[in-house]
Design a protein around this motif. Structure first.
Motif, short mmCIF file in Angstrom:
data_model
loop_
_atom_site.label_atom_id
_atom_site.label_comp_id
_atom_site.label_asym_id
_atom_site.label_seq_id
_atom_site.Cartn_x
_atom_site.Cartn_y
_atom_site.Cartn_z
N LEU A 146 0.84 -1.26 0.11
CA LEU A 146 0.05 0.05 0.03
C LEU A 146 0.98 1.23 -0.11
CD1 LEU A 146 -2.65 -0.89 2.63
CD2 LEU A 146 -2.86 -0.92 0.50
N ASP A 147 0.45 2.22 -0.55
CA ASP A 147 1.04 3.56 -0.39
C ASP A 147 0.95 4.15 1.21
OD1 ASP A 147 1.72 6.11 -0.63
OD2 ASP A 147 0.80 6.67 -2.38
N PRO A 148 2.27 4.31 1.56
CA PRO A 148 2.54 4.88 2.96
C PRO A 148 1.44 5.94 3.46
CG PRO A 148 4.52 4.64 2.10
CD PRO A 148 3.57 4.49 0.83
N ILE A 149 0.91 6.73 2.52
CA ILE A 149 0.23 7.98 2.62
C ILE A 149 -1.21 7.67 3.29
CG2 ILE A 149 -0.92 7.97 0.46
CD1 ILE A 149 0.14 11.21 2.14
N ILE A 150 -1.68 6.16 3.18
CA ILE A 150 -2.84 5.89 3.92
C ILE A 150 -2.71 5.18 5.12
CG2 ILE A 150 -4.17 5.77 1.59
CD1 ILE A 150 -4.07 3.01 1.70
N ASP A 151 -1.41 4.82 5.68
CA ASP A 151 -1.14 4.30 6.73
C ASP A 151 -1.68 4.92 8.18
OD1 ASP A 151 0.18 2.18 5.65
OD2 ASP A 151 2.07 3.13 6.17
N PRO A 152 -1.84 6.18 8.20
CA PRO A 152 -2.55 6.78 9.38
C PRO A 152 -3.84 6.68 9.22
CG PRO A 152 -1.05 8.36 8.37
CD PRO A 152 -1.00 7.14 7.46
N VAL A 153 -4.49 6.59 8.11
CA VAL A 153 -5.88 6.46 8.08
C VAL A 153 -6.39 4.95 8.33
CG1 VAL A 153 -7.93 6.39 6.18
CG2 VAL A 153 -6.10 8.10 6.04
N LEU A 154 -5.65 4.10 7.81
CA LEU A 154 -5.87 2.68 8.32
C LEU A 154 -5.51 2.37 9.91
CD1 LEU A 154 -4.15 0.73 5.25
CD2 LEU A 154 -6.67 1.33 5.66
N ASP A 155 -4.50 3.11 10.41
CA ASP A 155 -4.35 2.80 11.79
C ASP A 155 -5.22 3.61 12.61
OD1 ASP A 155 -2.30 1.02 11.14
OD2 ASP A 155 -0.68 2.56 11.23
N LYS A 156 -5.93 4.53 12.01
CA LYS A 156 -7.05 5.37 12.67
C LYS A 156 -6.28 6.44 13.70
CE LYS A 156 -11.15 2.84 12.20
NZ LYS A 156 -12.44 2.27 12.90
N GLN A 157 -4.88 6.86 13.27
CA GLN A 157 -4.50 8.08 13.92
C GLN A 157 -5.00 9.28 14.18
OE1 GLN A 157 -0.40 7.91 12.18
NE2 GLN A 157 -0.06 5.68 12.81
N VAL A 158 -6.20 9.23 14.50
CA VAL A 158 -6.88 10.44 14.64
C VAL A 158 -6.59 11.32 15.82
CG1 VAL A 158 -9.32 11.63 15.00
CG2 VAL A 158 -8.90 9.38 13.71
N GLN A 159 -6.11 12.64 15.66
CA GLN A 159 -5.79 13.68 16.69
C GLN A 159 -6.73 14.57 16.91
OE1 GLN A 159 -2.05 15.12 15.16
NE2 GLN A 159 -1.18 12.99 15.36
N LYS A 160 -6.87 15.09 18.15
CA LYS A 160 -7.94 16.29 18.21
C LYS A 160 -7.27 17.60 18.52
CE LYS A 160 -12.10 17.16 21.10
NZ LYS A 160 -12.80 16.85 22.14
N LYS A 161 -7.58 18.39 17.55
CA LYS A 161 -6.99 19.83 17.52
C LYS A 161 -8.19 20.76 17.63
CE LYS A 161 -3.16 21.90 15.35
NZ LYS A 161 -2.16 21.74 14.27
N GLY A 162 -8.11 21.31 19.02
CA GLY A 162 -9.10 22.08 19.22
C GLY A 162 -10.49 21.27 19.20
N LYS A 163 -11.59 21.86 18.57
CA LYS A 163 -12.75 21.05 18.41
C LYS A 163 -12.58 19.98 17.21
CE LYS A 163 -15.68 24.57 20.80
NZ LYS A 163 -16.88 25.23 20.83
N ALA A 164 -11.78 19.99 16.34
CA ALA A 164 -11.71 19.40 15.31
C ALA A 164 -10.83 18.01 15.37
CB ALA A 164 -11.37 20.05 14.14
N LEU A 165 -11.28 17.15 14.69
CA LEU A 165 -10.44 15.65 14.69
C LEU A 165 -9.71 15.84 13.18
CD1 LEU A 165 -13.12 13.21 15.67
CD2 LEU A 165 -11.39 14.18 17.13
N VAL A 166 -8.55 15.42 13.54
CA VAL A 166 -7.47 15.70 12.04
C VAL A 166 -6.70 14.39 12.22
CG1 VAL A 166 -7.41 18.10 12.34
CG2 VAL A 166 -5.73 16.73 13.42
N ILE A 167 -6.32 13.95 10.99
CA ILE A 167 -5.17 13.04 10.64
C ILE A 167 -4.29 13.61 9.88
CG2 ILE A 167 -4.95 10.78 9.33
CD1 ILE A 167 -7.58 9.84 10.18
N VAL A 168 -3.00 13.31 10.02
CA VAL A 168 -1.79 13.73 9.35
C VAL A 168 -1.47 12.89 8.06
CG1 VAL A 168 0.29 14.61 9.48
CG2 VAL A 168 -1.03 14.85 11.38
#
Length: 94
Positions: free
Chosen positions: A63-85
């Motif tokens: 797989l393309d490494p760009i989707i690793d954070p999505v597959l690992d659900k590496q969701v971070q909270k930034k203020g009130k929003a949820l983000v993935i890097v």
């Protein structure tokens, strides 16, 4: 597929499952893409921001490494929003 806690993987040599998913999710704004498309990253980001389903077709063993954070659900909270890097960009996660 409809009740999984992780991202579902579909191995579908005859295409019946893929057709079922496309018909089922068409009303939700489904996008279908491939890892080799030029606009793959844009499709991924748009789907994450809008909360729409995305099917990645013809995935091989690597797989393309760009989707690793999505597959690992590496969701971070930034203020009130949820983000993935994704690589160098923070993308809102809906």
């Amino acid at each position: 597929v409809t009740r999984s806690s992780k991202w579902p993987l579909l191995i579908d040599p005859q295409g019946q499952g893929l057709q079922w998913l496309k018909n089922r999710e068409q009303v939700n704004g489904l996008k279908v893409t491939q890892l080799i498309e030029k606009k793959f990253r844009n499709h991924l980001e748009d789907s994450m921001i809008m909360g729409t389903p995305l099917i990645i077709e013809n995935v091989e063993e690597e797989l393309d490494p760009i989707i690793d954070p999505v597959l690992d659900k590496q969701v971070q909270k930034k203020g009130k929003a949820l983000v993935i890097v994704l690589a160098d960009k923070e993308v809102e996660y809906d």
